[in-house]
Design an enzyme around this catalytic site. Structure first.
Site, PDB file in Angstrom:
ATOM      1  N   CYS A 149      19.588   0.456  28.492  1.00 23.85           N
ATOM      2  CA  CYS A 149      19.410  -0.835  29.144  1.00 23.85           C
ATOM      3  C   CYS A 149      18.120  -0.839  29.986  1.00 23.85           C
ATOM      4  O   CYS A 149      17.025  -0.836  29.448  1.00 23.85           O
ATOM      5  CB  CYS A 149      20.638  -1.177  29.981  1.00 23.85           C
ATOM      6  SG  CYS A 149      20.720  -2.919  30.485  1.00 23.85           S
ATOM      7  N   HIS A 193      25.298  -0.090  27.147  1.00 25.73           N
ATOM      8  CA  HIS A 193      25.738   0.912  28.121  1.00 25.73           C
ATOM      9  C   HIS A 193      26.824   1.826  27.541  1.00 25.73           C
ATOM     10  O   HIS A 193      28.019   1.597  27.751  1.00 25.73           O
ATOM     11  CB  HIS A 193      26.316   0.226  29.369  1.00 25.73           C
ATOM     12  CG  HIS A 193      25.313  -0.447  30.232  1.00 25.73           C
ATOM     13  ND1 HIS A 193      24.791   0.135  31.362  1.00 25.73           N
ATOM     14  CD2 HIS A 193      24.737  -1.669  30.135  1.00 25.73           C
ATOM     15  CE1 HIS A 193      23.926  -0.693  31.932  1.00 25.73           C
ATOM     16  NE2 HIS A 193      23.884  -1.799  31.213  1.00 25.73           N
ATOM     17  N   GLU A 207      27.730   4.622  28.597  1.00 25.90           N
ATOM     18  CA  GLU A 207      28.419   5.324  29.695  1.00 25.90           C
ATOM     19  C   GLU A 207      29.612   4.546  30.225  1.00 25.90           C
ATOM     20  O   GLU A 207      30.431   5.092  30.981  1.00 25.90           O
ATOM     21  CB  GLU A 207      27.437   5.624  30.833  1.00 25.90           C
ATOM     22  CG  GLU A 207      27.088   4.465  31.745  1.00 25.90           C
ATOM     23  CD  GLU A 207      26.036   3.525  31.166  1.00 25.90           C
ATOM     24  OE1 GLU A 207      25.583   2.617  31.900  1.00 25.90           O
ATOM     25  OE2 GLU A 207      25.670   3.680  29.979  1.00 25.90           O
TER      26      GLU A 207
END
Length: 333
Positions: free
Chosen positions: A130, A310, A312
């Site tokens: 990102c 994302h 994560e």
């Protein structure tokens, strides 16, 4: 195929720094198990230490995901923190804040984090997600004045990125995306979480495209793209472009967004321009009657990996395993 509507694509949610998504777009815990098995056979046999840039953003979530696939991690905030690490992750977050904080943190000889990262990323494994992807891009549109003076602080990847392509924070959503190569079942999609996410509009030579999605830009991004297409038609070489006013002010009491919809004739003209390959930029064509277009969500250029979403913020660690394998290969060689 028929382009999905904006409502079909966007599933709103609130983003909190320590929030982790439990939904996974048909991804089960079997995916994590597959990634763990890959770690035992393909990567992370040697101890690898991966740094995570920790100026701002979701750095702790990246650490947790990397540790889940067998890596050791270290938070990086200063030039000296880069010593001894084998790879680095530049997380998602607020890229403007990252730029300002990183620029102010300098060594006595005037070297700041961005100077050190330019040297690091020239040879060592690096992953930008990102906002981190924006920092690694050579070209960026839809940037504010502050961003122009301090965002593309690293560069190195020949991609044209449209900042906030998918909209503001409240327009965050999750959608199926292509999985990383050679990790788990190639037919099993990956749950891409997009939060104020950028999109890659074009990739240069030497950049491998790892994933694409079909999506409609937000209203602000649509106006930016319209202006970008005009500049390309005029033969301008666009490296950085600021925010374009997306509002129509009919009176002091009536302010609306400019509507950008591609007609069939516009699409044919755009295709002609693409064929000319002006300035080596070939923008994805918008679908007739809508502004939906296919954009790039993940790329790799040698030692550098970029994803617009994302990873994560999911329980699926396949992209983290893919990067861990990149670092393992680097250490082994």
């Amino acid at each position: 195929s028929r382009a999905p509507s904006q409502n079909q694509q966007h599933r709103h949610h609130r983003h909190h720094r320590h929030h982790r998504h439990q939904q996974s777009c048909n991804i089960t815990m079997a995916s994590t198990a597959t990634a763990t098995e890959a770690a035992a056979t393909n990567g992370t046999k040697k101890d690898v230490l991966i740094g995570v840039l920790s100026l701002q953003g979701a750095f702790e979530e990246h650490q947790q995901s990397l540790e889940a696939v067998g890596c050791k991690t270290k938070q990086v905030r200063t030039v000296t923190d880069l010593e001894g690490i084998d790879g680095i992750v530049l997380p998602g977050g607020e890229s403007t804040a990252m730029g300002l904080i990183g620029t102010s943190a300098a060594t006595p000889d005037g070297k700041n984090v961005w100077d050190a990262l330019k040297e690091f990323t020239a040879t060592k494994p690096t992953w930008g997600t990102c906002a981190g992807m924006i920092l690694l891009s050579d070209k960026c549109v839809g940037a504010s004045a502050v961003i122009e003076n301090g965002q593309t602080l690293i560069g190195g990847v020949d991609i044209l990125v449209c900042r906030n392509y998918f909209g503001s924070q409240v327009s965050s959503f999750e959608m199926p995306t292509p999985p990383p190569p050679s990790i788990g079942d190639p037919e099993e999609t990956y749950p891409g979480v997009f939060i104020r996410a950028p999109a890659i509009l074009s990739a240069g030579k030497g950049v491998e495209v790892l994933g694409k999605v079909f999506a409609t830009p937000c209203r602000q991004a649509a106006v930016v793209l319209e202006d970008l297409e005009r500049k390309i038609r005029n033969g301008e070489n666009v490296i950085m472009m600021g925010v374009v006013d997306a509002l129509e002010r009919k009176s002091s009491q009536e302010i609306t967004y400019r509507v950008v919809v591609k007609s069939h004739e516009d699409s044919k003209e755009e295709k002609k321009e693409d064929e000319k390959e002006q300035n080596c930029i070939s923008l994805p064509g918008a679908a007739d009657g809508t502004n939906s277009r296919e954009v790039i969500s993940a790329v790799r250029k040698q030692n550098i990996l970029c994803t617009a979403f994302h990873p994560e913020l999911t329980q699926d660690h396949r992209w983290h395993q893919y990067f861990a394998n990149m670092v393992q290969e680097f250490v082994s060689n």
